[in-house]
Design an enzyme around this catalytic site. Structure first.
Site, PDB file in Angstrom:
ATOM      1  N   VAL A  35      70.753  44.904   9.327  1.00 46.70           N
ATOM      2  CA  VAL A  35      69.433  45.036   9.949  1.00 46.70           C
ATOM      3  C   VAL A  35      69.570  45.757  11.287  1.00 46.70           C
ATOM      4  CG1 VAL A  35      67.379  43.809  10.753  1.00 46.70           C
ATOM      5  CG2 VAL A  35      68.768  42.824   8.899  1.00 46.70           C
ATOM      6  N   CYS A  36      68.670  46.684  11.570  1.00 38.93           N
ATOM      7  CA  CYS A  36      68.590  47.352  12.874  1.00 38.93           C
ATOM      8  C   CYS A  36      69.836  48.197  13.124  1.00 38.93           C
ATOM      9  CB  CYS A  36      68.359  46.304  13.972  1.00 38.93           C
ATOM     10  SG  CYS A  36      67.862  46.976  15.572  1.00 38.93           S
ATOM     11  N   THR A  37      70.643  47.854  14.126  1.00 37.28           N
ATOM     12  CA  THR A  37      71.908  48.556  14.340  1.00 37.28           C
ATOM     13  C   THR A  37      73.048  47.887  13.585  1.00 37.28           C
ATOM     14  OG1 THR A  37      72.196  47.325  16.401  1.00 37.28           O
ATOM     15  CG2 THR A  37      71.279  49.532  16.581  1.00 37.28           C
TER      16      THR A  37
END
Length: 223
Positions: free
Chosen positions: A100-102
């Site tokens: 998720v995300c980075t």
């Protein structure tokens, strides 16, 4: 079903909780939070998580390995060999890899996204190619047993998508209803494709100070 998450100091809490809340609704699902050292782990929102396993005693074959991201701490951990080695080892053992995300950058640095289509936060997605991944500008991307997605709130989409993959569309639909997942963003600036130019530029400047592209590409080039 065992959902195992890597956690590390000052990661972004919503990355984890957004994905985990839907996943936790799968009957029989259990969670395991793994850090280098067991005990309290700070998050960027001030909430403190507790790691109940460490790299040595973590379950070896989780059904899902969940990797949240964050700001600068998620870039710093890319240079932590012990953490990346753990992700690489668990990634080979896990049924599904979820970033998720980075968080997808950690999977990529561990060599787990080479040749895979993958997404990430809009501010870093174009650096995935430096790790051998194929950047895809979508909110959630599934390629074989890898599920990756955009920043922070995209964790909910990722979690719901994974409920469908793991437990079927019907439970996915029911979970989405129970969560009342019907977002109505108040400012409509949640992605560069819909935001105004001034907001985009300010956001880019902020991310360049905490997750500079040249640093990420330099880390990718380091064995």
């Amino acid at each position: 079903m065992l959902i195992q998450s890597l956690i590390y100091h000052d990661f972004t809490l919503i990355d984890l909780v957004g994905a985990l809340q839907p996943l936790a609704m799968i009957p029989g699902a259990k969670t395991e939070f793994v850090a280098k050292v067991e005990g309290p782990i700070s998050t960027d929102s001030g909430v403190v998580m507790v790691a109940n396993r460490n790299f040595k005693n973590a379950s070896q074959q989780p059904d899902v390995l969940l990797v949240p991201g964050g700001g600068k701490p998620s870039i710093d951990i890319l240079e932590d060999k012990e953490s990346i080695d753990f992700v690489a080892l668990q990634g080979e053992r896990a049924g599904w890899l979820v970033g998720v995300c980075t968080g997808p950058l950690l999977l990529a640095k561990a060599g787990l996204l080479k040749g895979y289509r993958a997404a990430a936060h809009w501010a870093v997605i174009d650096t995935l190619d430096a790790f051998g991944a194929i950047p895809v500008h979508e909110r959630v991307v599934i390629d074989r047993n890898r599920c990756t997605g955009g920043g922070m709130t995209a964790g909910v989409d990722i979690g719901l998508t994974m409920v469908g993959q793991l437990a079927g569309k019907e439970l996915g639909q029911m979970t989405e209803m129970i969560l009342e997942y019907n977002p109505e963003p108040p400012f409509k600036t949640g992605h560069p494709t819909i935001s105004d130019r001034a907001t985009i530029e300010k956001a880019k400047q902020m991310f360049e100070s905490i997750a500079p592209e040249d640093r990420i590409r330099s880390i990718a080039a380091t064995e």
